[in-house]
Design an enzyme around this catalytic site. Structure first.
Site, short mmCIF file in Angstrom:
data_model
loop_
_atom_site.label_atom_id
_atom_site.label_comp_id
_atom_site.label_asym_id
_atom_site.label_seq_id
_atom_site.Cartn_x
_atom_site.Cartn_y
_atom_site.Cartn_z
N CYS A 20 -63.89 -46.42 -80.07
CA CYS A 20 -64.15 -45.10 -80.46
C CYS A 20 -64.87 -44.14 -79.27
CB CYS A 20 -65.04 -45.06 -81.67
SG CYS A 20 -66.64 -46.23 -81.30
N HIS A 94 -70.83 -45.74 -83.81
CA HIS A 94 -69.53 -45.00 -83.80
C HIS A 94 -69.51 -43.75 -83.12
CE1 HIS A 94 -65.56 -43.99 -85.10
NE2 HIS A 94 -65.90 -43.16 -85.79
#
Length: 142
Positions: A20, A94
């Protein structure tokens, strides 16, 4: 609101686990025209221009130079790992991108189905937020 604006936004689905941060950086680099990304990424962007987000994600995972760059910054992982669900005490991160494109602020999260238009955002208001990236997000969206 979720938008399908692939003509002006580079958006790729995240198809590789733990990628990510690389995905977020690529989302910024590929969507800011004033950033010189070099010949290799320009060629990659042109090559994938008509791809769906899923195919762009697969192209990212199959691009040797992106994979090598990603792996040079990633933590070494054993070939086998014990997969477990995160508990409430685990730190889970994330990374996503917020990118102003043509007067609109977009959230680009490779785990979502497409870019999210968050509303109007001038370059002046955007640059004000960049001055203190560690402050809590308080976007001024008109």
């Amino acid at each position: 609101r979720l938008v399908d604006d692939s003509a002006k936004i580079f958006f790729a689905s995240q198809v590789v686990n733990n990628a990510c941060a690389t995905q977020a950086l690529l989302s910024i680099l590929m969507n800011r025209k004033e950033i010189d990304v070099g010949q290799e990424l320009e060629t990659f962007k042109a090559f994938t221009a008509d791809f769906s987000p899923e195919l762009k994600g697969l192209a990212i995972s199959n691009c040797d130079s992106i994979r090598k760059s990603h792996n040079s910054f990633s933590r070494p992982e054993p070939f086998t790992s014990d997969e477990k669900a995160a508990s409430k005490d685990d730190d889970v991160y994330h990374f996503i991108s917020y990118v102003p494109i043509e007067g609109q602020l977009y959230e680009l999260d490779g785990l979502k189905s497409g870019p999210i238009n968050l509303g109007e955002c001038s370059e002046v208001s955007w640059r004000g937020h960049q001055s203190n990236p560690c402050s809590p997000c308080k976007w001024t969206v008109n």
